[in-house]
Design a protein around this motif. Structure first.
Motif, PDB file in Angstrom:
ATOM      1  N   ARG A   1      23.230  12.379 -10.813  1.00 28.14           N
ATOM      2  CA  ARG A   1      22.416  13.519 -11.247  1.00 28.14           C
ATOM      3  C   ARG A   1      23.158  14.398 -12.243  1.00 28.14           C
ATOM      4  O   ARG A   1      22.561  14.943 -13.165  1.00 28.14           O
ATOM      5  CB  ARG A   1      22.005  14.368 -10.036  1.00 28.14           C
ATOM      6  CG  ARG A   1      20.881  13.777  -9.224  1.00 28.14           C
ATOM      7  CD  ARG A   1      20.317  14.769  -8.231  1.00 28.14           C
ATOM      8  NE  ARG A   1      21.291  15.438  -7.399  1.00 28.14           N
ATOM      9  CZ  ARG A   1      21.806  14.961  -6.268  1.00 28.14           C
ATOM     10  NH1 ARG A   1      21.433  13.774  -5.830  1.00 28.14           N
ATOM     11  NH2 ARG A   1      22.676  15.659  -5.571  1.00 28.14           N
ATOM     12  N   GLU A   2      24.467  14.543 -12.068  1.00 29.48           N
ATOM     13  CA  GLU A   2      25.270  15.402 -12.943  1.00 29.48           C
ATOM     14  C   GLU A   2      25.744  14.683 -14.205  1.00 29.48           C
ATOM     15  O   GLU A   2      26.432  15.270 -15.032  1.00 29.48           O
ATOM     16  CB  GLU A   2      26.466  15.961 -12.167  1.00 29.48           C
ATOM     17  CG  GLU A   2      26.046  16.914 -11.061  1.00 29.48           C
ATOM     18  CD  GLU A   2      27.220  17.373 -10.196  1.00 29.48           C
ATOM     19  OE1 GLU A   2      28.360  16.888 -10.394  1.00 29.48           O
ATOM     20  OE2 GLU A   2      26.988  18.226  -9.316  1.00 29.48           O
TER      21      GLU A   2
ATOM     22  N   ARG B   1      25.021  12.473  -6.393  1.00 34.41           N
ATOM     23  CA  ARG B   1      25.274  13.712  -7.131  1.00 34.41           C
ATOM     24  C   ARG B   1      25.946  13.416  -8.465  1.00 34.41           C
ATOM     25  O   ARG B   1      25.610  14.011  -9.484  1.00 34.41           O
ATOM     26  CB  ARG B   1      26.124  14.674  -6.303  1.00 34.41           C
ATOM     27  CG  ARG B   1      26.358  16.010  -7.032  1.00 34.41           C
ATOM     28  CD  ARG B   1      26.996  17.074  -6.160  1.00 34.41           C
ATOM     29  NE  ARG B   1      25.991  17.569  -5.231  1.00 34.41           N
ATOM     30  CZ  ARG B   1      26.033  17.388  -3.904  1.00 34.41           C
ATOM     31  NH1 ARG B   1      27.040  16.760  -3.351  1.00 34.41           N
ATOM     32  NH2 ARG B   1      25.085  17.862  -3.133  1.00 34.41           N
ATOM     33  N   ALA B   2      26.885  12.471  -8.482  1.00 38.88           N
ATOM     34  CA  ALA B   2      27.555  12.095  -9.734  1.00 38.88           C
ATOM     35  C   ALA B   2      26.539  11.562 -10.744  1.00 38.88           C
ATOM     36  O   ALA B   2      26.641  11.839 -11.937  1.00 38.88           O
ATOM     37  CB  ALA B   2      28.649  11.062  -9.461  1.00 38.88           C
TER      38      ALA B   2
ATOM     39  N   ARG C   1      27.933  12.199 -14.413  1.00 40.21           N
ATOM     40  CA  ARG C   1      29.301  11.673 -14.331  1.00 40.21           C
ATOM     41  C   ARG C   1      29.306  10.180 -14.087  1.00 40.21           C
ATOM     42  O   ARG C   1      30.329   9.518 -14.265  1.00 40.21           O
ATOM     43  CB  ARG C   1      30.080  12.386 -13.226  1.00 40.21           C
ATOM     44  CG  ARG C   1      30.320  13.870 -13.514  1.00 40.21           C
ATOM     45  CD  ARG C   1      31.088  14.548 -12.386  1.00 40.21           C
ATOM     46  NE  ARG C   1      30.221  14.758 -11.231  1.00 40.21           N
ATOM     47  CZ  ARG C   1      30.510  14.347 -10.001  1.00 40.21           C
ATOM     48  NH1 ARG C   1      31.615  13.716  -9.742  1.00 40.21           N
ATOM     49  NH2 ARG C   1      29.660  14.578  -9.008  1.00 40.21           N
TER      50      ARG C   1
END
Length: 98
Positions: A91-92, A88-89, A94
């Motif tokens: 994809r976002e 998720r990091a 970060r």
């Protein structure tokens, strides 16, 4: 200005230390597991490769898996919740794949 062998050795020592630090920590960013909240430093060198550095003890789930396998936590695959948090990091934005 005169450069001595001592000056060169000190420079080489600093350069090696800096290169080692970059190798160990370069490209790593803090990511918190969304399940247990523990922070790790994670890095992605490719879509398939992930590096994880724990700053303290591993989460209970990883520790239990290591004990069951009779191996150190460093040799146990990352728990699915932490992997999802790292993905998720990425994809976002970060955490960058370098």
């Amino acid at each position: 200005m005169t450069v001595t062998g001592h000056d060169l050795a000190a420079h080489d020592g600093r350069q090696q230390r800096d290169e080692r630090q970059e190798y160990l920590a370069g490209g790593l960013a803090e990511v918190r597991c969304e399940a247990c909240g523990l922070p790790v430093r994670a890095g992605k060198r490719s879509a398939m490769q992930t590096s994880v550095q724990w700053s303290g003890p591993a989460c209970d789930r990883l520790s239990e898996a290591a004990a069951a396998a009779g191996r150190p936590t460093a040799l146990v695959p990352t728990c699915p919740e932490l992997r999802a948090s790292i993905d998720r990091a990425v994809r976002e934005g970060r955490l960058e794949v370098s």
